[in-house]
Design a protein around this motif. Structure first.
Motif, PDB file in Angstrom:
ATOM      1  N   ALA A  37       0.800  -1.124  -0.173  1.00 33.65           N
ATOM      2  CA  ALA A  37      -0.167   0.384   0.053  1.00 33.65           C
ATOM      3  C   ALA A  37       0.407   0.706  -0.065  1.00 33.65           C
ATOM      4  O   ALA A  37       1.412   1.150   0.814  1.00 33.65           O
ATOM      5  N   VAL A  38       0.390   2.718  -0.818  1.00 32.97           N
ATOM      6  CA  VAL A  38       1.500   3.487  -0.242  1.00 32.97           C
ATOM      7  C   VAL A  38       0.814   4.352   0.904  1.00 32.97           C
ATOM      8  O   VAL A  38      -0.146   4.577   0.601  1.00 32.97           O
ATOM      9  N   ARG A  39       1.967   4.458   1.448  1.00 31.43           N
ATOM     10  CA  ARG A  39       1.768   5.375   2.512  1.00 31.43           C
ATOM     11  C   ARG A  39       1.770   5.907   2.559  1.00 31.43           C
ATOM     12  O   ARG A  39       0.983   7.334   2.598  1.00 31.43           O
ATOM     13  N   LYS A  40       2.875   6.987   1.581  1.00 34.96           N
ATOM     14  CA  LYS A  40       3.009   8.255   1.554  1.00 34.96           C
ATOM     15  C   LYS A  40       3.566   8.813   0.303  1.00 34.96           C
ATOM     16  O   LYS A  40       4.138   8.337  -0.095  1.00 34.96           O
ATOM     17  N   THR A  41       3.149  10.256  -1.037  1.00 37.41           N
ATOM     18  CA  THR A  41       4.394  10.495  -1.358  1.00 37.41           C
ATOM     19  C   THR A  41       4.371  12.327  -1.605  1.00 37.41           C
ATOM     20  O   THR A  41       4.007  12.661  -1.107  1.00 37.41           O
ATOM     21  N   ALA A  42       6.235  12.327  -1.882  1.00 38.50           N
ATOM     22  CA  ALA A  42       6.196  13.673  -1.774  1.00 38.50           C
ATOM     23  C   ALA A  42       7.833  13.181  -2.641  1.00 38.50           C
ATOM     24  O   ALA A  42       7.916  12.869  -3.884  1.00 38.50           O
ATOM     25  N   PRO A  43       8.044  15.216  -2.993  1.00 37.69           N
ATOM     26  CA  PRO A  43       9.535  14.930  -3.717  1.00 37.69           C
ATOM     27  C   PRO A  43      10.097  14.001  -3.378  1.00 37.69           C
ATOM     28  O   PRO A  43      10.739  14.250  -1.610  1.00 37.69           O
ATOM     29  N   PHE A  44      10.966  13.673  -4.429  1.00 38.83           N
ATOM     30  CA  PHE A  44      12.144  12.642  -3.554  1.00 38.83           C
ATOM     31  C   PHE A  44      13.569  13.697  -2.894  1.00 38.83           C
ATOM     32  O   PHE A  44      13.884  14.746  -3.824  1.00 38.83           O
ATOM     33  N   PRO A  45      13.895  14.472  -2.131  1.00 38.84           N
ATOM     34  CA  PRO A  45      14.611  14.543  -1.341  1.00 38.84           C
ATOM     35  C   PRO A  45      16.124  14.920  -2.046  1.00 38.84           C
ATOM     36  O   PRO A  45      16.303  14.285  -2.491  1.00 38.84           O
ATOM     37  N   ARG A  47       8.927  24.641   8.846  1.00 35.27           N
ATOM     38  CA  ARG A  47       8.376  23.348   8.342  1.00 35.27           C
ATOM     39  C   ARG A  47       9.504  22.202   7.467  1.00 35.27           C
ATOM     40  O   ARG A  47       9.114  22.099   6.391  1.00 35.27           O
ATOM     41  N   ARG A  48      10.316  23.739   7.712  1.00 36.00           N
ATOM     42  CA  ARG A  48      10.955  22.820   6.521  1.00 36.00           C
ATOM     43  C   ARG A  48      12.509  21.994   7.480  1.00 36.00           C
ATOM     44  O   ARG A  48      13.266  22.790   8.649  1.00 36.00           O
ATOM     45  N   LEU A  49      12.554  20.985   7.053  1.00 40.67           N
ATOM     46  CA  LEU A  49      14.009  20.545   8.097  1.00 40.67           C
ATOM     47  C   LEU A  49      15.178  19.909   6.834  1.00 40.67           C
ATOM     48  O   LEU A  49      14.725  19.764   5.504  1.00 40.67           O
ATOM     49  N   GLN A  50      16.094  19.598   7.838  1.00 39.29           N
ATOM     50  CA  GLN A  50      17.025  19.210   6.868  1.00 39.29           C
ATOM     51  C   GLN A  50      18.184  18.627   7.898  1.00 39.29           C
ATOM     52  O   GLN A  50      17.820  18.603   8.578  1.00 39.29           O
ATOM     53  N   THR A  68      16.032   4.855   6.127  1.00 39.07           N
ATOM     54  CA  THR A  68      15.615   5.851   6.513  1.00 39.07           C
ATOM     55  C   THR A  68      14.986   6.331   5.405  1.00 39.07           C
ATOM     56  O   THR A  68      14.373   8.454   5.824  1.00 39.07           O
ATOM     57  N   VAL A  69      15.384   6.803   4.295  1.00 39.45           N
ATOM     58  CA  VAL A  69      14.711   7.518   3.191  1.00 39.45           C
ATOM     59  C   VAL A  69      13.263   7.656   3.073  1.00 39.45           C
ATOM     60  O   VAL A  69      13.145   8.442   3.258  1.00 39.45           O
ATOM     61  N   ALA A  70      13.360   6.060   2.773  1.00 38.74           N
ATOM     62  CA  ALA A  70      11.982   5.627   2.935  1.00 38.74           C
ATOM     63  C   ALA A  70      11.114   6.400   4.489  1.00 38.74           C
ATOM     64  O   ALA A  70       9.980   7.103   4.497  1.00 38.74           O
ATOM     65  N   GLY A  71      11.623   5.915   5.385  1.00 41.67           N
ATOM     66  CA  GLY A  71      11.141   6.408   6.935  1.00 41.67           C
ATOM     67  C   GLY A  71      10.678   8.156   6.470  1.00 41.67           C
ATOM     68  O   GLY A  71       9.885   8.576   7.224  1.00 41.67           O
ATOM     69  N   PHE A  72      11.992   9.573   6.345  1.00 46.52           N
ATOM     70  CA  PHE A  72      11.677  10.768   6.238  1.00 46.52           C
ATOM     71  C   PHE A  72      11.693  11.141   5.040  1.00 46.52           C
ATOM     72  O   PHE A  72      11.656  12.559   5.216  1.00 46.52           O
ATOM     73  N   LEU A  73      10.863  10.730   4.095  1.00 44.77           N
ATOM     74  CA  LEU A  73      10.211  11.330   2.785  1.00 44.77           C
ATOM     75  C   LEU A  73       9.073  11.769   3.117  1.00 44.77           C
ATOM     76  O   LEU A  73       8.128  11.780   3.565  1.00 44.77           O
ATOM     77  N   ASP A  74       9.196  12.668   2.605  1.00 45.44           N
ATOM     78  CA  ASP A  74       8.168  13.889   3.077  1.00 45.44           C
ATOM     79  C   ASP A  74       8.330  15.120   2.704  1.00 45.44           C
ATOM     80  O   ASP A  74       9.097  15.933   2.346  1.00 45.44           O
ATOM     81  N   PRO A  75       7.621  15.913   2.380  1.00 41.56           N
ATOM     82  CA  PRO A  75       7.314  17.378   1.569  1.00 41.56           C
ATOM     83  C   PRO A  75       8.047  18.322   2.232  1.00 41.56           C
ATOM     84  O   PRO A  75       8.618  19.456   1.478  1.00 41.56           O
ATOM     85  N   ASP A  76       8.374  17.946   4.114  1.00 43.73           N
ATOM     86  CA  ASP A  76       8.826  19.322   3.951  1.00 43.73           C
ATOM     87  C   ASP A  76       9.877  19.091   4.649  1.00 43.73           C
ATOM     88  O   ASP A  76      10.748  19.614   5.067  1.00 43.73           O
ATOM     89  N   PRO A 102       8.439  12.857  -8.039  1.00 46.00           N
ATOM     90  CA  PRO A 102       7.301  12.560  -7.630  1.00 46.00           C
ATOM     91  C   PRO A 102       7.696  11.253  -7.544  1.00 46.00           C
ATOM     92  O   PRO A 102       8.381   9.966  -7.680  1.00 46.00           O
ATOM     93  N   ALA A 103       7.947  10.798  -5.642  1.00 38.03           N
ATOM     94  CA  ALA A 103       8.166   9.287  -5.289  1.00 38.03           C
ATOM     95  C   ALA A 103       7.228   9.337  -3.835  1.00 38.03           C
ATOM     96  O   ALA A 103       6.551   9.750  -3.402  1.00 38.03           O
TER      97      ALA A 103
END
Length: 579
Positions: A236-244, A409-412, A454-462, A502-503
């Motif tokens: 199942a797709v959990r979330k979608t966001a631009p790849f960081p 809301r911007r995170l690095q 870790t990339v999957a867990g932190f994938l997020d628009p912010d 898009p990821a």
């Protein structure tokens, strides 16, 4: 009755299952009728800098009808003193009981010596719990949903709660007062009930005249009437966001030729240059790194609340005409952020911490910077492979907690490393500055699997950027002899072809450590699957015809069959599907 020494103490009694470490000090993956109740219950020894002592021993098991017992013990002799310890276990279909004893002939300095209980997230998250305090008073409360910055429960003598699947449990403690912290702060997938209370002074000393005796008893009061939810077929797709944007980091210290060569070869999105202004040669080293690091930069400054203006004024000429994705002022205040904006006009200024999310979560007010940052590593409380895999589970909850609390809301996020870069909780200046030794798994596929998870867990628009490891060396993406590590192969591929695309994150029901990153390319979809558990599992792929697949090996990606797709322990696979 049978007796044996066991290197893989799998114990099972009437649907209650656990795995006992070889040394007999820790019982892990305690499950009942398919639901994991606890990540573990175990006896630990923490030194004066919160390092976890190795406890060499070999458990002896006795199996009889309806019951298994195990005993183990050993001795430590180190600069903090000597310690003799023993643990005894009893397991039935309704109970797990552990008794521990520790003493010292000369005295032993420690921050914690005793039991810890790791409540599994899936079983306990958000569940009501009755906490019995040492005076007999009962408090009705809940395990926190968002990551709790401070201990949710104090002064614990017993706990009773019903798990997500419907099992009713009671935990009783003797020999010490316990309290609970939310280990998601350090990316562990558990709540930890531990002794002794952190409000008491530490380090403390186990005197020759004293003996530590403790007991933890888990009772199964009732079982669920229905079986836990069965695993599903497809993802199942959990979330979608631009790849960081993905990058790497240069730690404090001199830059080397191999680091500069590795940065160019990897072709990542940026290089984070970490500066420790307490080092006498920090400015000279920073200039050399800026010159050596091809491509965009980020500057990360430790302890930036002190002397920020002088630091930035000295550094500013070096940054002229260099593309910078940000300047992170770790531990900065409003004055430091204002000074940075004055000295570096037009530069994106970040605040936050160079330590764990814990430090960010516990702060009541952060300055109004452009972005906030924190770092991470998966070996704060344990260093086994399973712990590394576990730390990919709570990342979405960390992000949810950050968004609920933080004004920016911007995170690095990063740099992220297998071991501590430095220890903010150590009790001496030397301990705080000391970094962990290189991890031998740096060059193994498990490090790349942890990166993917870790990339999957932190994938997020912010989330704008993620930084991992060092470019080269024993903690790097490329070894000093020029050989690429699996993590280097993976990060370079993800960075070169996926940044900004898009990821989507894919999850498989019943497999919390199996994750997928599906990235939309111009004419095809790429799917990176990572598995962070010590077992092989069959994987139902997303719909469509996947025409090619590769598996990551210690020397890079190699072709593998697509049909009958499965994935091994701590593995990474890459698939393509025409669009």
């Amino acid at each position: 009755m049978t007796e044996d020494a066991s290197s893989s103490g799998h114990l099972s009694q009437g649907g209650l299952d656990l795995r006992l470490d070889r040394n007999g000090a820790f019982a892990r993956e305690i499950s009942l009728d398919g639901e994991e109740l606890f990540r573990g219950i175990g006896f630990v020894v923490r030194d004066v800098n919160w390092g976890t002592a190795d406890l060499p021993a070999e458990a002896r098991l006795q199996r009889q009808e309806g019951r298994v017992t195990a005993t183990a013990g050993g001795a430590l002799d180190r600069s903090a003193g000597d310690l003799t310890w023993s643990v005894a276990w009893t397991v039935t279909d309704r109970m797990v009981e552990a008794r521990a004893r520790a003493s010292s002939a000369s005295g032993f300095d420690t921050n914690r010596t005793g039991f810890v209980v790791l409540h599994s997230l899936g079983a306990a998250r958000g569940r009501p719990v009755a906490v019995t305090h040492s005076d007999g008073r009962v408090e009705e409360t809940r395990f926190p949903e968002l990551v709790s910055p401070h201990q949710p429960f104090f002064d614990i003598a017993a706990m009773e709660y019903e798990t997500a699947a419907g099992h009713r449990l009671r935990l009783a403690f003797e020999g010490e007062v316990f309290e609970t912290e939310d280990q998601r702060n350090w990316t562990d997938a558990s709540y930890k009930t531990y002794c002794r209370p952190l409000a008491r002074p530490y380090p403390y000393r186990i005197e020759p005249s004293s003996t530590v005796e403790q007991l933890v008893r888990l009772e199964i009061l009732s079982r669920a009437t229905a079986a836990p939810h069965a695993p599903g077929d497809g993802p199942a797709v959990r979330k979608t966001a631009p790849f960081p944007v993905l990058g790497t980091s240069l730690p404090p210290g001199p830059v080397t030729l191999t680091q500069a060569d590795a940065i160019r070869a990897l072709g990542l999105g940026f290089t984070a240059i970490e500066i420790d202004p307490s080092e006498p040669s920090w400015l000279e080293e920073a200039r050399a790194k800026v010159a050596a690091a091809a491509g965009p930069l980020r500057i990360d400054i430790r302890g930036a609340a002190v002397g920020t203006r002088a630091i930035l004024e000295a550094l500013a000429p070096t940054l002229v005409d260099r593309p910078a994705i940000g300047v992170s002022l770790w531990d900065a205040d409003d004055a430091a952020v204002a000074a940075a904006r004055e000295i570096l006009p037009g530069t994106v200024i970040g605040a936050g911490t160079g330590a764990f999310f814990t430090e960010l979560n516990r702060t009541t007010r952060w300055p109004a910077a452009d972005y906030l940052a924190w770092t991470s590593n998966p070996t704060v409380h344990g260093s086994d492979d399973d712990t590394i895999g576990e730390t990919t589970e709570p990342l979405e909850e960390i992000l949810a907690s950050a968004k609920a609390k933080l004004p920016v809301r911007r995170l690095q996020i990063g740099p992220m490393t297998l071991g501590l870069r430095y220890n903010p909780n150590a009790t001496s200046p030397e301990g705080r500055r000391r970094s962990a030794a290189p991890d031998p798994r740096q060059g193994q596929v498990i490090a790349a699997a942890w990166v993917a998870g870790t990339v999957a867990g932190f994938l997020d628009p912010d989330v704008e950027t993620l930084a991992f490891f060092e470019p080269s060396g024993p903690k790097g993406l490329i070894a000093d002899d020029g050989a690429w590590t699996p993590a280097g192969h993976l990060l370079s591929r993800l960075s070169r072809c996926c940044a900004g695309r898009p990821a989507s994150v894919l999850r498989w029901t019943g497999h919390p450590r199996l994750c997928g990153l599906q990235i939309e390319m111009n004419d095809h979809d790429a799917l990176c699957i990572a598995h962070l558990r010590n077992e092989r599992v069959a994987v139902a792929l997303p719909e469509g015809i996947w025409r090619s697949a590769e598996e990551l090996t210690p020397t890079g990606f190699v072709d593998r069959p697509v049909d009958g797709f499965d994935i091994g322990p701590f593995a990474v696979c890459w698939l393509l599907r025409p669009r």
